[in-house]
Write a protein that holds these residues in place. Structure first.
Motif, short mmCIF file in Angstrom:
data_model
loop_
_atom_site.label_atom_id
_atom_site.label_comp_id
_atom_site.label_asym_id
_atom_site.label_seq_id
_atom_site.Cartn_x
_atom_site.Cartn_y
_atom_site.Cartn_z
N GLY A 79 -28.90 -40.21 -17.80
CA GLY A 79 -29.91 -39.75 -18.74
C GLY A 79 -29.78 -38.28 -19.09
O GLY A 79 -29.77 -37.90 -20.27
N VAL A 80 -29.66 -37.42 -18.07
CA VAL A 80 -29.58 -35.99 -18.34
C VAL A 80 -28.24 -35.61 -18.96
O VAL A 80 -28.17 -34.71 -19.81
N THR A 81 -27.18 -36.30 -18.59
CA THR A 81 -25.88 -36.02 -19.20
C THR A 81 -25.92 -36.35 -20.68
O THR A 81 -25.50 -35.55 -21.52
N TRP A 82 -26.45 -37.51 -21.03
CA TRP A 82 -26.49 -37.89 -22.44
C TRP A 82 -27.49 -37.07 -23.24
O TRP A 82 -27.30 -36.83 -24.44
N ALA A 83 -28.53 -36.57 -22.59
CA ALA A 83 -29.43 -35.63 -23.28
C ALA A 83 -28.63 -34.38 -23.67
O ALA A 83 -28.76 -33.87 -24.80
N MET A 84 -27.78 -33.91 -22.77
CA MET A 84 -26.98 -32.72 -23.06
C MET A 84 -25.87 -33.01 -24.07
O MET A 84 -25.54 -32.15 -24.89
N VAL A 85 -25.30 -34.21 -24.03
CA VAL A 85 -24.29 -34.57 -25.03
C VAL A 85 -24.91 -34.50 -26.43
O VAL A 85 -24.34 -33.89 -27.34
N GLY A 86 -26.06 -35.11 -26.59
CA GLY A 86 -26.73 -35.07 -27.89
C GLY A 86 -27.10 -33.66 -28.31
O GLY A 86 -26.88 -33.27 -29.46
N LEU A 87 -27.62 -32.89 -27.37
CA LEU A 87 -28.02 -31.52 -27.68
C LEU A 87 -26.83 -30.66 -28.07
O LEU A 87 -26.87 -29.92 -29.06
N VAL A 88 -25.74 -30.75 -27.32
CA VAL A 88 -24.59 -29.88 -27.61
C VAL A 88 -23.96 -30.22 -28.96
O VAL A 88 -23.52 -29.34 -29.69
N TRP A 89 -23.92 -31.51 -29.32
CA TRP A 89 -23.37 -31.88 -30.63
C TRP A 89 -24.27 -31.39 -31.76
O TRP A 89 -23.80 -30.91 -32.79
N PHE A 90 -25.58 -31.49 -31.58
CA PHE A 90 -26.51 -30.98 -32.60
C PHE A 90 -26.32 -29.48 -32.77
O PHE A 90 -26.21 -28.97 -33.90
N VAL A 91 -26.27 -28.77 -31.66
CA VAL A 91 -26.10 -27.32 -31.72
C VAL A 91 -24.76 -26.96 -32.36
O VAL A 91 -24.69 -26.07 -33.21
N GLN A 92 -23.71 -27.67 -31.98
CA GLN A 92 -22.37 -27.36 -32.48
C GLN A 92 -22.22 -27.62 -33.98
O GLN A 92 -21.62 -26.82 -34.68
N LEU A 93 -22.75 -28.74 -34.44
CA LEU A 93 -22.53 -29.13 -35.83
C LEU A 93 -23.61 -28.66 -36.80
O LEU A 93 -23.36 -28.52 -38.00
N VAL A 94 -24.83 -28.40 -36.29
CA VAL A 94 -25.93 -28.05 -37.17
C VAL A 94 -26.45 -26.64 -36.90
O VAL A 94 -26.45 -25.79 -37.80
N HIS A 95 -26.88 -26.40 -35.70
CA HIS A 95 -27.61 -25.17 -35.40
C HIS A 95 -26.74 -23.91 -35.49
O HIS A 95 -27.07 -22.99 -36.24
N TYR A 96 -25.64 -23.83 -34.73
CA TYR A 96 -24.81 -22.62 -34.76
C TYR A 96 -24.23 -22.33 -36.14
O TYR A 96 -24.23 -21.18 -36.57
#
Length: 144
Positions: A10-27
């Protein structure tokens, strides 16, 4: 199935989703904030993101170490150990690249620093993605 493995997934996949969002959208949107508001935006980013990663990253680390020390019977210890090595890569990358870059950006937006943030964050993005795949394989093994 092992409760620690379920929490870890659960926590790993929460971070997978978060890091992809940050990488492709936020940054990539950093350059659109504007110089007048960037410092406040970056400070808010650090504060708000800290809540999310401050919950998930330590839980992922604790459960990752736990799985190395007491792996579920059907789960490959090689996968568990590889996952922990990837987690170390993520934490080192965070400490060496991302955190100092964020602190640099609190002084004001610099396009070169923003590009460096996006580029170096690929280390974490790819490592978390690999971890996500590993924990899915571990879950499959535990169910089998």
């Amino acid at each position: 199935m092992d409760t620690i493995l379920l929490v870890h997934v659960g926590v790993t996949w929460a971070m997978v989703g978060l890091v992809w969002f940050v990488q492709l959208v936020h940054y990539p949107l950093y350059g659109s904030v504007g110089a007048d508001h960037f410092v406040e935006y970056e400070l808010q980013h650090m504060r708000r993101t800290g809540w999310a990663v401050g919950l998930f990253m330590p839980a992922e680390a604790v459960t990752g170490v736990w799985l190395v020390l007491a792996p579920p019977a059907a789960v490959s210890t090689t996968l568990v150990f590889t996952g922990l090595v990837l987690l170390l890569v993520i934490w080192i990358s965070t400490a060496v690249f991302q955190a100092p870059t964020h602190f640099r950006l609190t002084k004001g937006y610099d396009a070169a620093v923003g590009r460096r943030l996006v580029l170096t964050n690929w280390i974490r993005t790819l490592a978390w993605t690999a971890r996500g795949l590993l924990v899915l394989i571990m879950t499959y093994q535990a169910l089998d």
